[in-house]
Design an enzyme around this catalytic site. Structure first.
Site, PDB file in Angstrom:
ATOM      1  N   HIS A 278      -0.897  -2.850  -7.113  1.00 28.24           N
ATOM      2  CA  HIS A 278      -1.674  -2.539  -5.911  1.00 28.24           C
ATOM      3  C   HIS A 278      -3.165  -2.707  -6.192  1.00 28.24           C
ATOM      4  CE1 HIS A 278      -2.824   0.719  -2.721  1.00 28.24           C
ATOM      5  NE2 HIS A 278      -2.990  -0.499  -2.263  1.00 28.24           N
TER       6      HIS A 278
ATOM      7  N   GLU B   8      -3.501  -0.002  -9.049  1.00 34.25           N
ATOM      8  CA  GLU B   8      -2.512   1.087  -9.103  1.00 34.25           C
ATOM      9  C   GLU B   8      -1.171   0.422  -9.429  1.00 34.25           C
ATOM     10  OE1 GLU B   8      -1.875   3.103  -5.293  1.00 34.25           O
ATOM     11  OE2 GLU B   8      -1.649   5.023  -6.333  1.00 34.25           O
TER      12      GLU B   8
ATOM     13  N   ASN C 189      -3.173   5.951  -1.289  1.00 33.43           N
ATOM     14  CA  ASN C 189      -3.134   6.089   0.171  1.00 33.43           C
ATOM     15  C   ASN C 189      -2.676   7.459   0.637  1.00 33.43           C
ATOM     16  OD1 ASN C 189      -4.249   3.694   1.332  1.00 33.43           O
ATOM     17  ND2 ASN C 189      -2.649   2.627   0.206  1.00 33.43           N
TER      18      ASN C 189
ATOM     19  N   SER D  56       0.822  -1.205   0.000  1.00 36.46           N
ATOM     20  CA  SER D  56       0.000   0.000   0.000  1.00 36.46           C
ATOM     21  C   SER D  56       0.855   1.254   0.000  1.00 36.46           C
ATOM     22  CB  SER D  56      -0.862   0.036   1.260  1.00 36.46           C
ATOM     23  OG  SER D  56      -1.682  -1.096   1.333  1.00 36.46           O
TER      24      SER D  56
END
Ligand SMILES: NC(=O)c1ccc[n+]([C@@H]2O[C@H](COP(=O)([O-])OP(=O)(O)OC[C@H]3O[C@@H](n4cnc5c(N)ncnc54)[C@H](O)[C@@H]3O)[C@@H](O)[C@H]2O)c1
Length: 277
Positions: free
Chosen positions: A134, A146, A184, A113
């Protein structure tokens, strides 16, 4: 088919979803976890998810699960997707071992992450073939991947992983290797601020989540989403971003730390901001 055999390392909530998604696409999946019983629980999770999807016209659960094999350790494959705990030391060790076990042409991808892909690539002799892939939770239903290019990731690796994400029916979006990437860096401050609002007594958890759901048209409120992600994982991500960018604004709220210290990790432990028992 690109990457006909995929090794998934880490059979927690993300590893189970990733294994299910690759197996549904027709690939052979090897599933490895260091904790006893974890792969067995992942098979139960995958079966429940596949049965729900089959009721809506999805693939036959038995056929999909027949393509997933539990593995006792890392094993040769065309692609590694690492989804172990969000801890740089653990991931670096795993990438070093994977580099020795997987064939030289294999791509080593991480579902991290927030941890820099460059740090994982540096543990291998194939940094051009190391990349971030991701996925989002729950993996079988969330459309985004991602794709994070490390400083040495080759165009060939990035192109292959983008094409792979599309073959899985996902939408890839490219991000650079900055701690927390895009998703994130945006999401964690939202979650953390919701926890501060609860900490400061601005509203109770239900009201905070209702305001975000109906006010911003989010499918889940930030506290319910934190419970879904795992509060330990949220803290680990915030720590990586805070240290990596050197910015205190990413420091986790003390209430989040209290929950983690007490073992209230969210859905996976049965309680977090809400009770799931
Ligand atoms: N939870 C989310 O919503 C989410 C979303 C995207 C990415 N991620 C990332 O995915 C990764 C896994 O998260 P999760 O939510 O599945 O966590 P989890 O706690 O559900 O599972 C982690 C698993 O890793 C296993 N593990 C730990 N060390 C290991 C090792 N050395 N070798 C093999 N297995 C090992 C544990 O036994 C556990 O089963 C983390 O990097 C996290 O940041 C999580």
């Amino acid at each position: 088919m690109r990457f006909p055999t995929v090794l998934v390392a880490g059979a927690g909530q993300m590893g189970a979803g990733i294994a299910q998604t690759f197996a549904t696409s027709g690939r052979r999946v090897l599933l490895f976890d260091a904790a006893p019983g974890a792969t067995g629980r992942a098979f139960e999770t995958m079966r429940r998810s596949l049965e729900k999807l089959a009721a809506k016209g999805g693939a036959d659960p038995d056929e999909v699960l027949a393509r997933v094999e539990p593995a006792d350790d890392l094993a040769p494959a065309d692609l590694l997707v690492e989804a172990v705990v969000e801890d740089e030391t653990v991931k670096v060790e795993l990438f070093g071992r994977a580099d020795a076990i997987l064939p030289p042409g294999a791509v080593l991808a991480s579902n991290t992450s927030s941890i820099p892909i460059g740090a994982l690539a540096a543990a291998t002799r194939r940094p051009a073939q190391v990349i971030g892939m991701h996925f989002f939770n729950p993996v079988p239903v969330m459309a985004l991947v991602e794709v994070v290019r490390g400083p040495e990731t080759s165009d060939a690796t990035a192109d292959a992983v983008v094409a792979l994400a599309e073959e899985l029916g996902k939408t890839p979006a490219l991000a650079n290797d900055v701690p927390g990437f895009v998703s994130n860096r945006i999401l964690m401050p939202l979650i953390n601020e919701a926890v501060w609002a609860l900490h400061d007594g601005v509203a109770d958890a239900e009201a905070i989540d209702t305001i975000a759901k109906l006010g911003f048209n989010h499918p889940l409120g930030p506290l319910a989403l934190a419970d879904l992600i795992g509060l330990d994982t949220c803290v680990a991500i915030m720590d990586v971003i805070r240290t990596g960018l050197g910015e205190e604004r990413f420091a986790p709220c003390p209430l989040l730390l209290e929950h983690v210290a007490a073992g209230r990790l969210g859905r996976k432990s049965g309680a977090g901001f809400y009770n799931y028992r």
